[in-house]
Design an enzyme around this catalytic site. Structure first.
Site, mmCIF file in Angstrom:
data_model
loop_
_atom_site.group_PDB
_atom_site.id
_atom_site.type_symbol
_atom_site.label_atom_id
_atom_site.label_comp_id
_atom_site.label_asym_id
_atom_site.label_seq_id
_atom_site.Cartn_x
_atom_site.Cartn_y
_atom_site.Cartn_z
ATOM 1 N N ALA A 114 0.875 -1.178 0.000
ATOM 2 C CA ALA A 114 0.000 0.000 0.000
ATOM 3 C C ALA A 114 0.908 1.223 0.000
ATOM 4 O O ALA A 114 2.067 1.147 0.415
ATOM 5 C CB ALA A 114 -0.887 -0.027 1.239
ATOM 6 N N GLY A 135 0.776 -4.974 0.988
ATOM 7 C CA GLY A 135 -0.422 -5.047 0.147
ATOM 8 C C GLY A 135 -0.142 -5.664 -1.217
ATOM 9 O O GLY A 135 -1.061 -6.202 -1.851
ATOM 10 N N GLU A 152 -0.413 -9.287 -0.601
ATOM 11 C CA GLU A 152 -1.833 -9.565 -0.329
ATOM 12 C C GLU A 152 -2.665 -9.523 -1.608
ATOM 13 O O GLU A 152 -3.566 -10.343 -1.804
ATOM 14 C CB GLU A 152 -2.363 -8.551 0.698
ATOM 15 C CG GLU A 152 -1.718 -8.756 2.070
ATOM 16 C CD GLU A 152 -1.985 -7.608 3.033
ATOM 17 O OE1 GLU A 152 -1.652 -6.458 2.688
ATOM 18 O OE2 GLU A 152 -2.527 -7.850 4.113
ATOM 19 N N GLU A 161 4.791 -4.955 7.132
ATOM 20 C CA GLU A 161 4.042 -3.863 7.778
ATOM 21 C C GLU A 161 4.513 -3.594 9.203
ATOM 22 O O GLU A 161 4.528 -2.457 9.657
ATOM 23 C CB GLU A 161 2.545 -4.188 7.792
ATOM 24 C CG GLU A 161 1.866 -4.141 6.436
ATOM 25 C CD GLU A 161 1.910 -5.471 5.678
ATOM 26 O OE1 GLU A 161 2.722 -6.363 6.019
ATOM 27 O OE2 GLU A 161 1.122 -5.614 4.722
#
Ligand code: CAA
Length: 258
Positions: free
Chosen positions: A65, A109, A112, A132
Site C-alpha cells: 500500500a 499489500g 496480499e 508492515e
C-alpha cells in the site's frame, strides 16, 4: 476507458493488466486501486475475455500500500472509509480467473493483492513479504489470513512478525506460488496459461474456481457436497456433451460456453 497507473491490453481472449507506477515500485495508491477495479469491471463485461493476468514490472509486482498516502491518515479516516475493504477486494469478486504474474517485490499489500488472485506464477526473482510491522502497522488486506492458509502458521507468523522476505524458491516449496518461471518469460507464460484456461468451457471454469475457493470457507463435507452439486450441473451444459464427445471421437473439443 483511459488509465494513468495501469496498462490494459487484450491479448486474444486474455486480459492483461500491468501495474504501472514504476517510480513508486507500483505502491498501491487509491487511484491505482480504483483503476484496477475499473479494468476488472471492463474485463468481466467483455465476453471475449476468458481469463485475466495481473502483473507489475520486473523490479516490483507491488511494494505495498502507498505508505506516503497512508502516513497521515487518522483512525477515523481509515475506519469511516473502510480503508482496504472498499476497492481492494474487487479482485476477489472477479468470476473470471485472475492469475498473478509476480516478479520482484510483492510486499505488504502487494503480496496480499497477489494472494487475492486465483494463483500466483512467480518470476525467479520474486520476493514475498509482509513487512508492515517494520513501519508500525500490520497486514490489512488479508495477509495474516491468506498467507497462513498458503504457507502454514509457522512461516506466516515468522514473516508477519519479522518482515522477513521469502524468495521464489521458498515460496514454491511452501505452496504460495504454483511454479517459478524465468523472469524474462513470466508474462508470456502467464498469458499462455490464461489462454489455455480461456479456451476451456467458460461456465465450467467458473464452477471450478467457485469450488476450489469454497474449500477455504467451509468444512470438508460441505465443500465436497458443494463440488458434487456443481459437478452434476456440468451435465446440463452443452460443453460437457461436446467435451466428452470430442474425447470419444479423438478430436479437439469446441467449447461454446453454453
Ligand atoms: N509506498 C510508497 N512509496 C514506496 C513504497 C510504498 N509501499 N515502496 C517503495 N516506495 C517508493 C520509495 O519511497 C521510493 O520513492 P522515492 O524515489 O520518491 O524516494 C521509490 O519507491 C523506490 O523505492 P526505494 O528507493 O526504497 O527502492 P529500494 O530498491 O531501495 O527498496 C523496497 C525497495 C525494499 C521494496 C523498499 O522500497 C521498501 O521497503 N518499500 C516499502 C515496503 C513496505 O513496507 N510495504 C508495506 C506497506 S504497508 C501495507 O501494504 C499495508 C497493507 O497491508 C495494506
Amino acid at each position: 476507458m483511459s488509465y494513468e497507473q495501469i496498462l490494459v491490453e487484450i491479448r486474444g481472449n486474455v486480459g492483461l493488466i500491468t501495474l504501472n507506477r514504476p517510480k513508486a515500485l507500483n505502491a498501491l495508491c487509491a487511484q491505482l486501486i480504483k483503476e484496477l477495479g475499473q479494468a476488472l469491471d471492463e474485463m468481466e463485461a467483455n465476453a471475449d475475455i476468458g481469463a485475466v493476468v495481473l502483473t507489475g514490472s520486473e523490479k516490483a509486482f507491488a511494494a505495498g500500500a502507498d505508505i506516503k498516502e497512508m502516513a497521515g491518515k487518522s483512525y477515523m479516516d481509515v475506519y469511516l472509509a473502510d480503508f482496504i475493504t472498499v476497492g481492494w477486494e474487487r479482485v476477489t469478486k472477479c468470476r473470471k480467473p485472475v492469475i498473478a504474474a509476480v516478479a520482484g517485490f510483492a510486499l505488504g499489500g502487494g503480496c496480499e493483492l497477489a494472494m487475492m488472485c486465483d494463483f500466483i506464477l512467480a518470476g525467479d526473482n520474486a520476493k514475498f513479504g509482509q513487512p508492515e510491522i517494520t513501519i508500525g502497522t500490520m497486514p490489512g488486506a488479508g495477509g495474516t489470513q491468506r498467507l497462513t492458509r498458503f504457507v502454514g502458521k509457522s512461516k506466516a507468523m515468522e514473516m508477519c512478525l519479522t518482515g522477513r522476505q521469502m524468495a521464489a524458491d521458498e515460496a514454491e516449496r511452501s505452496g504460495l506460488v504454483s511454479r517459478i518461471v524465468p523472469v524474462a518469460d513470466l508474462v508470456a507464460e502467464a498469458v499462455k496459461v490464461a489462454q489455455r484456461i480461456a479456451d476451456m468451457s467458460r461456465p465450467v471454469v467458473m464452477m471450478v474456481k467457485d469450488s476450489v475457493n469454497r474449500s477455504y470457507e467451509t468444512t470438508l463435507s460441505e465443500g465436497v457436497h458443494f463440488e458434487r452439486r456443481l459437478f452434476h450441473s456440468t451435465f446440463a451444459t452443452e460443453d460437457q456433451k461436446e467435451g466428452m464427445a470430442a474425447f470419444v471421437e479423438k478430436r479437439q473439443p469446441k467449447f461454446t460456453g453454453r
